[in-house]
Every structure is written in C-alpha cells, then in structure tokens.
Motif scaffolding. Structure first.
Motif, mmCIF file in Angstrom:
data_model
loop_
_atom_site.group_PDB
_atom_site.id
_atom_site.type_symbol
_atom_site.label_atom_id
_atom_site.label_comp_id
_atom_site.label_asym_id
_atom_site.label_seq_id
_atom_site.Cartn_x
_atom_site.Cartn_y
_atom_site.Cartn_z
ATOM 1 N N ALA A 1 15.117 -23.111 -2.652
ATOM 2 C CA ALA A 1 16.194 -21.926 -2.142
ATOM 3 C C ALA A 1 15.255 -20.946 -1.127
ATOM 4 O O ALA A 1 15.697 -20.191 -0.401
ATOM 5 C CB ALA A 1 16.913 -21.959 -3.777
ATOM 6 N N ASP A 2 14.311 -21.015 -2.212
ATOM 7 C CA ASP A 2 12.955 -20.105 -1.009
ATOM 8 C C ASP A 2 12.360 -20.885 -2.202
ATOM 9 O O ASP A 2 11.677 -22.200 -1.904
ATOM 10 C CB ASP A 2 13.197 -19.142 -2.440
ATOM 11 C CG ASP A 2 13.615 -18.663 -3.909
ATOM 12 O OD1 ASP A 2 12.865 -19.652 -4.384
ATOM 13 O OD2 ASP A 2 14.135 -18.213 -4.133
ATOM 14 N N ASP A 3 11.100 -20.000 -1.592
ATOM 15 C CA ASP A 3 9.303 -20.342 -1.473
ATOM 16 C C ASP A 3 9.673 -20.797 -2.908
ATOM 17 O O ASP A 3 8.345 -21.292 -3.092
ATOM 18 C CB ASP A 3 8.459 -19.400 -0.633
ATOM 19 C CG ASP A 3 8.165 -20.027 0.904
ATOM 20 O OD1 ASP A 3 8.816 -21.118 1.633
ATOM 21 O OD2 ASP A 3 7.798 -18.792 1.254
ATOM 22 N N ALA A 4 10.130 -19.763 -3.399
ATOM 23 C CA ALA A 4 9.444 -19.649 -5.125
ATOM 24 C C ALA A 4 9.715 -20.870 -6.139
ATOM 25 O O ALA A 4 9.007 -21.934 -6.601
ATOM 26 C CB ALA A 4 10.235 -18.714 -5.619
ATOM 27 N N GLU A 5 11.278 -21.804 -5.382
ATOM 28 C CA GLU A 5 11.172 -22.686 -5.959
ATOM 29 C C GLU A 5 10.576 -24.269 -5.381
ATOM 30 O O GLU A 5 10.382 -24.641 -6.178
ATOM 31 C CB GLU A 5 13.273 -22.912 -5.261
ATOM 32 C CG GLU A 5 13.652 -23.964 -6.368
ATOM 33 C CD GLU A 5 15.659 -24.777 -5.616
ATOM 34 O OE1 GLU A 5 15.698 -25.385 -6.274
ATOM 35 O OE2 GLU A 5 15.240 -24.375 -4.080
ATOM 36 N N ALA A 6 10.077 -23.973 -4.004
ATOM 37 C CA ALA A 6 9.761 -25.042 -3.473
ATOM 38 C C ALA A 6 7.881 -24.924 -4.694
ATOM 39 O O ALA A 6 7.977 -26.000 -5.230
ATOM 40 C CB ALA A 6 9.240 -25.057 -2.363
ATOM 41 N N ALA A 7 8.000 -23.845 -4.209
ATOM 42 C CA ALA A 7 6.076 -23.992 -5.128
ATOM 43 C C ALA A 7 6.256 -24.324 -6.514
ATOM 44 O O ALA A 7 5.881 -24.701 -7.257
ATOM 45 C CB ALA A 7 5.966 -22.502 -5.106
ATOM 46 N N GLY A 8 7.499 -24.140 -7.525
ATOM 47 C CA GLY A 8 7.353 -24.102 -8.491
ATOM 48 C C GLY A 8 7.549 -25.819 -9.279
ATOM 49 O O GLY A 8 7.340 -26.516 -9.760
ATOM 50 N N PHE A 9 8.443 -26.685 -7.462
ATOM 51 C CA PHE A 9 8.498 -28.413 -7.830
ATOM 52 C C PHE A 9 7.307 -28.663 -7.847
ATOM 53 O O PHE A 9 7.028 -29.683 -8.220
ATOM 54 C CB PHE A 9 9.593 -28.893 -7.120
ATOM 55 C CG PHE A 9 10.739 -29.016 -6.850
ATOM 56 C CD1 PHE A 9 11.231 -30.289 -7.745
ATOM 57 C CD2 PHE A 9 12.024 -27.868 -7.080
ATOM 58 C CE1 PHE A 9 12.902 -30.088 -7.479
ATOM 59 C CE2 PHE A 9 13.000 -27.388 -7.236
ATOM 60 C CZ PHE A 9 13.695 -29.174 -7.925
ATOM 61 N N ALA A 10 6.185 -28.131 -6.944
ATOM 62 C CA ALA A 10 4.969 -29.072 -6.257
ATOM 63 C C ALA A 10 4.378 -28.381 -7.330
ATOM 64 O O ALA A 10 3.221 -28.785 -7.782
ATOM 65 C CB ALA A 10 3.932 -27.686 -5.318
ATOM 66 N N GLU A 11 4.316 -27.092 -8.628
ATOM 67 C CA GLU A 11 3.739 -26.815 -9.834
ATOM 68 C C GLU A 11 4.315 -28.349 -10.724
ATOM 69 O O GLU A 11 2.974 -28.641 -10.926
ATOM 70 C CB GLU A 11 3.864 -25.999 -10.103
ATOM 71 C CG GLU A 11 2.860 -24.659 -8.884
ATOM 72 C CD GLU A 11 3.453 -23.280 -9.099
ATOM 73 O OE1 GLU A 11 4.095 -22.501 -10.629
ATOM 74 O OE2 GLU A 11 2.926 -22.194 -9.257
ATOM 75 N N ARG A 12 5.524 -28.416 -10.950
ATOM 76 C CA ARG A 12 5.256 -29.601 -11.962
ATOM 77 C C ARG A 12 5.082 -30.875 -12.088
ATOM 78 O O ARG A 12 4.829 -32.035 -12.171
ATOM 79 C CB ARG A 12 7.266 -28.921 -12.263
ATOM 80 C CG ARG A 12 7.752 -28.163 -12.631
ATOM 81 C CD ARG A 12 9.050 -27.468 -11.942
ATOM 82 N NE ARG A 12 10.137 -29.219 -12.733
ATOM 83 C CZ ARG A 12 11.293 -29.396 -12.371
ATOM 84 N NH1 ARG A 12 11.809 -28.487 -11.586
ATOM 85 N NH2 ARG A 12 11.888 -30.319 -12.545
ATOM 86 N N ILE A 13 4.771 -31.444 -10.505
ATOM 87 C CA ILE A 13 4.531 -32.532 -10.503
ATOM 88 C C ILE A 13 3.277 -32.872 -10.649
ATOM 89 O O ILE A 13 2.432 -33.461 -10.963
ATOM 90 C CB ILE A 13 5.012 -32.882 -8.434
ATOM 91 C CG1 ILE A 13 6.272 -32.992 -8.304
ATOM 92 C CG2 ILE A 13 4.263 -33.809 -8.453
ATOM 93 C CD1 ILE A 13 7.056 -33.375 -6.890
ATOM 94 N N SER A 14 2.350 -31.035 -9.918
ATOM 95 C CA SER A 14 1.178 -31.917 -9.952
ATOM 96 C C SER A 14 0.365 -30.895 -11.775
ATOM 97 O O SER A 14 -0.749 -31.842 -11.545
ATOM 98 C CB SER A 14 0.609 -29.688 -9.364
ATOM 99 O OG SER A 14 -0.650 -29.793 -9.513
ATOM 100 N N ALA A 15 1.175 -30.893 -12.306
ATOM 101 C CA ALA A 15 1.266 -30.522 -13.902
ATOM 102 C C ALA A 15 0.682 -32.124 -14.272
ATOM 103 O O ALA A 15 0.336 -31.827 -15.445
ATOM 104 C CB ALA A 15 1.965 -29.126 -14.385
ATOM 105 N N ALA A 16 1.789 -32.811 -14.109
ATOM 106 C CA ALA A 16 1.860 -33.700 -14.349
ATOM 107 C C ALA A 16 0.729 -34.920 -13.788
ATOM 108 O O ALA A 16 0.961 -36.070 -14.503
ATOM 109 C CB ALA A 16 3.207 -33.928 -14.343
ATOM 110 N N LEU A 17 -0.023 -34.555 -12.848
ATOM 111 C CA LEU A 17 -0.895 -35.759 -12.131
ATOM 112 C C LEU A 17 -1.672 -36.433 -13.010
ATOM 113 O O LEU A 17 -2.190 -35.290 -14.044
ATOM 114 C CB LEU A 17 -1.870 -34.947 -10.859
ATOM 115 C CG LEU A 17 -1.338 -35.472 -9.562
ATOM 116 C CD1 LEU A 17 -2.366 -34.415 -8.779
ATOM 117 C CD2 LEU A 17 -0.974 -36.590 -8.939
ATOM 118 N N ALA A 18 -1.787 -37.684 -13.421
ATOM 119 C CA ALA A 18 -2.757 -37.763 -13.959
ATOM 120 C C ALA A 18 -4.398 -38.023 -14.493
ATOM 121 O O ALA A 18 -4.415 -38.305 -12.640
ATOM 122 C CB ALA A 18 -1.975 -39.615 -14.953
#
Length: 137
Positions: free
Chosen positions: A120-137
């Motif tokens: 939808a926008d850069d904020a949504e994309a950044a949110g997806f990137a952050e969620r995946i990044s936070a889950a990195l083992a």
C-alpha cells in the motif's frame, strides 16, 4: 557491477526494504512481490547464476536463505514458503538471487504463474521487512 540494481542495493546506493545485511548476503523485500513479505536474498558479490557461486560460499549463502525462510514463516505467520531461483532465463535482474515467498493454504499460487501485488505504501513495506528481520534466528 555498474548498472546492477542488486549491486546498488548491496552497496547502499539504491534504497530497499532490507531484512538483513550480512557478510554472506543481503535480503530485502521484492518490490513486486508475489505475496507481501516476498524476500530476495542475494550474495554480496555480483554473480549471475548459481553455478557462478564459489563452492566455499555455498554454505553461508544457503544458511542465510534457510534463516530467511524460517523468519518469513515465523515473522509473518505463514503456513510455509516457496523458495525459488531462476538461472539466466527469467531473471529480471541478472544477479544471482533466491526468492523466499510466504505461502498459506489456498493462497492461489499455481505452478509458475506468479500473480504480483503491491504494498500500500512504504510504511507497509517497512513493516513487513521489520517483522521478518525481527524473526531472524
């Protein structure tokens, strides 16, 4: 390599929604994702195909792909992933890259006909990137 958008992302010259930047590679969101949270993993060095990746780089690169796969599932709560790589044919960017696409049962992905979506926008994309990044083992 001059003119390669992925090399530009690795060098920090081209903006991207980066999931992780590590010695073995860089992972970032695809700008035209099959499904939201679709990540591309690239080696830091410009290589075109998997056959160009030196044997000593394979373990580190594929461990990164494996970690991103787990992070996509955990971070996004997806039921699984589709992991794919084109070599030369069908590469929209001639730089080795591995797709990690979140999957859920009934998501409509059939064969190799990849529907594309947009954030939808850069904020949504950044949110997806952050969620995946936070889950990195």
């Amino acid at each position: 390599m001059s003119g390669c958008v992925f090399c530009g992302i690795v060098a920090g010259e081209v903006p991207a929604f980066t999931v992780t930047d590590e010695p073995d590679g860089v992972a970032f969101l695809d700008t035209r994702p099959v499904f939201k949270g679709h990540v591309l993993v690239v080696p830091r060095t410009h290589l075109v195909a998997l056959t160009d990746l030196p044997a000593d780089a394979l373990p580190g690169y594929f461990r990164l792909v494996q970690r991103i796969t787990a992070a996509v599932e955990t971070g996004l709560g997806s039921g699984g992933t589709f992991v794919a790589m084109n070599n030369k044919v069908s590469q929209s960017v001639p730089h080795l890259h591995t797709h990690v696409v979140p999957r859920t049962k009934g998501d409509g992905l059939r064969g190799f006909f990849w529907p594309r979506t947009r954030y939808a926008d850069d904020a949504e994309a950044a949110g997806f990137a952050e969620r995946i990044s936070a889950a990195l083992a």
